[in-house]
Design a protein around this motif. Structure first.
Motif, PDB file in Angstrom:
ATOM      1  N   SER A  66      10.330  -7.466 -19.979  1.00  0.00           N
ATOM      2  CA  SER A  66       9.789  -7.366 -21.339  1.00  0.00           C
ATOM      3  C   SER A  66       8.999  -6.074 -21.458  1.00  0.00           C
ATOM      4  O   SER A  66       8.335  -5.656 -20.514  1.00  0.00           O
ATOM      5  CB  SER A  66       8.860  -8.545 -21.625  1.00  0.00           C
ATOM      6  N   THR A  69       6.767  -7.676 -25.795  1.00  0.00           N
ATOM      7  CA  THR A  69       6.065  -8.967 -25.772  1.00  0.00           C
ATOM      8  C   THR A  69       4.945  -8.952 -24.743  1.00  0.00           C
ATOM      9  O   THR A  69       3.804  -9.344 -25.034  1.00  0.00           O
ATOM     10  CB  THR A  69       7.072 -10.102 -25.485  1.00  0.00           C
ATOM     11  N   ARG A 118       7.393 -16.208 -20.237  1.00  0.00           N
ATOM     12  CA  ARG A 118       8.772 -15.796 -20.591  1.00  0.00           C
ATOM     13  C   ARG A 118       9.677 -16.210 -19.445  1.00  0.00           C
ATOM     14  O   ARG A 118       9.372 -15.951 -18.264  1.00  0.00           O
ATOM     15  CB  ARG A 118       8.884 -14.296 -20.816  1.00  0.00           C
TER      16      ARG A 118
HETATM   17  N1   CP Z   1      11.364  -8.492 -28.880  1.00  0.00           N
HETATM   18  C1   CP Z   1      11.169  -8.675 -27.571  1.00  0.00           C
HETATM   19  O1   CP Z   1      11.034  -9.807 -27.108  1.00  0.00           O
HETATM   20  O2   CP Z   1      11.116  -7.525 -26.829  1.00  0.00           O
HETATM   21  P1   CP Z   1      10.799  -7.422 -25.258  1.00  0.00           P
HETATM   22  O3   CP Z   1      11.969  -8.016 -24.531  1.00  0.00           O
HETATM   23  O4   CP Z   1      10.604  -5.939 -24.990  1.00  0.00           O
HETATM   24  O5   CP Z   1       9.542  -8.215 -24.996  1.00  0.00           O
END
Ligand code: CP
Length: 326
Positions: A66, A69, A118
Motif C-alpha cells: 500500500s 492507505t 490490510r
Molecule cells: N487506494 C488504495 O487503496 O491505494 P493503496 O493500495 O496505495 O493503499
C-alpha cells in the motif's frame, strides 16, 4: 449452534469497529463526511495537529502492499496525536511461523487501542475484529475483494465537494468490478447516500457472476456507461487477484474501456474523473485525462487523511471523552 451475528456497532449504534460500509445508515455515513470536513480544515492550519487521541496507540498491520492507505492512516493518527506503529510484516514473527492470532495477542499485550488491517483475504478484518480484546478497535484498510470502506468514503467526500446534490447524480464505476473491494464499497455508499443512478461498466469477464445483485445498472459498453454521467470512477485491473487470462490483451482493453478525452465527450461537460489509485496509465486511463482539468485524483489522496481522522476520532475519541475536532 447459532453463532451470534457480529456487528461493527456498539449497543448504542455507534462505530466500535470500521469494517464495511454495509449496514451503516445514511446518518452515520453523513456524520463521517461532516466530521471529515472539520478535519480537512485542520489540515490547512500551520499546526496540523489536534490532541484528540493523545495517549492512544494505533498499529498499522498491512499484509499487502500500500502507498496511499498506509501513509494516510499513519498521518491521520499522528495528526490526532496518537502514537503509531507500522508493523513491517516481512520482519515480523509471522514469517517465522507465528499464527496471526498469536501476533495479535502479542500486540494486545503492548496495550494498543486500534489495529488498521490490510489483507489479501476477504473477511480478514472481520476475523481480527472478532478475535481482538474488547478494548481494541479494528479498521479495515482493504480485505481481498470484499471491502475498502475508508476509500469509498474518501471518494464520496470528494464527489460531495464537487457535486453536493446526490439526488441528481449519475455516477459510472468503470473497470475490474469483479475483483475490486473498492467498487463494492463505492456502490454501497453511493446508493445509501441517495445517488440517483450508479452504473458499473466492464466487459463480462470483469463483472461478478450476478452483477445486478450489486444494485447498480450494468453497462457492457463504455459509451453507454459514460453517457450523461456527472462523475466517472475508474478502477485498475486487479492482476494480483486474477487467475488465468480474462482479457485478450491490455492494448485491446485500453481500446475498449480505457478512458480518453475523446470517450469522455459523452459525459456531462462538467463531469469529474476519479480514481482511488494506484492508477495504470495507458491501461484504464490516458495520461491526458488523469492529469487533465476534470481529474480530482490527487484531491482524493489528500482527503484520505481527513476521512481517516474522522473515523478514528469517532471510534477512539469517544473513549477519551471528546467527540469533535479541537
Ligand atoms: N487506494 C488504495 O487503496 O491505494 P493503496 O493500495 O496505495 O493503499
Amino acid at each position: 449452534m447459532v453463532r451470534p451475528q457480529f456487528s461493527q456497532l456498539d449497543e448504542a449504534g455507534r462505530l466500535r469497529h470500521f469494517l464495511t460500509t454495509e449496514g451503516l445508515c445514511r446518518e452515520t455515513l453523513t456524520d463521517i463526511l461532516d466530521t471529515a470536513e472539520s478535519f480537512a480544515a485542520v489540515g490547512k492550519r500551520a499546526v496540523k495537529k489536534v490532541p484528540l487521541l493523545r495517549g492512544k496507540t494505533v498499529v498499522n498491520l498491512f499484509f499487502e502492499p500500500s502507498t496511499r492507505t498506509l501513509t494516510t492512516f499513519e498521518l491521520a493518527a499522528k495528526r490526532l496525536s496518537a502514537d503509531v506503529m507500522n508493523i513491517n510484516l516481512r520482519r515480523s514473527a509471522t514469517v517465522k511461523g507465528e499464527s496471526l492470532l498469536d501476533t495479535l495477542r502479542t500486540l494486545e499485550a503492548m496495550h494498543c487501542d486500534m489495529f488498521v488491517v490490510r489483507h489479501a483475504s476477504s473477511g480478514a478484518a472481520h476475523f481480527i475484529a472478532r478475535n481482538v480484546a474488547p478494548h481494541i478497535s479494528v479498521m479495515n484498510g482493504g480485505d481481498g475483494r470484499h471491502a475498502h470502506p475508508s476509500q469509498a468514503l474518501i471518494d464520496v467526500f470528494t464527489l460531495r465537494r464537487h457535486k453536493p446534490d446526490f439526488s441528481k447524480l449519475r455516477v459510472a464505476i468503470v473497470g475490474d468490478i469483479a475483483h475490486s473491494r473498492v467498487a463494492r464499497s463505492q456502490i454501497n455508499t453511493l446508493l445509501t447516500l441517495g445517488v440517483r443512478e450508479v452504473r458499473i461498466v466492464a466487459p463480462r469477464t470483469l463483472l461478478p457472476p450476478v452483477p445486478e445483485a450489486l444494485g447498480a445498472k450494468v453497462c457492457l459498453s463504455l459509451e453507454e456507461g459514460l453517457r450523461d454521467v456527472d462523475a466517472v470512477m475508474m478502477l485498475r485491473i486487479q492482476h494480483e487477484r486474477i487467475q488465468g487470462p480474462l482479457l485478450p490483451s491490455i492494448h485491446e482493453y485500453f481500446q475498449c474501456y480505457g478512458l480518453t478525452e475523446k470517450k469522455l465527450a459523452v459525459a456531462r461537460p462538467d463531469a469529474i474523473v476519479m480514481h482511488p489509485g494506484p492508477l495504470n496509465r495507458g491501461v484504464e486511463i490516458d495520461s491526458e485525462v488523469a492529469d487533465g482539468p476534470r481529474s480530482v485524483i490527487l484531491q482524493q489522496v489528500s482527503h484520505g487523511i481527513a476521512i481517516r481522522m474522522a473515523v478514528m476520532s469517532m471510534i477512539l475519541g469517544r473513549r477519551n471523552g471528546v467527540e469533535e475536532p479541537g
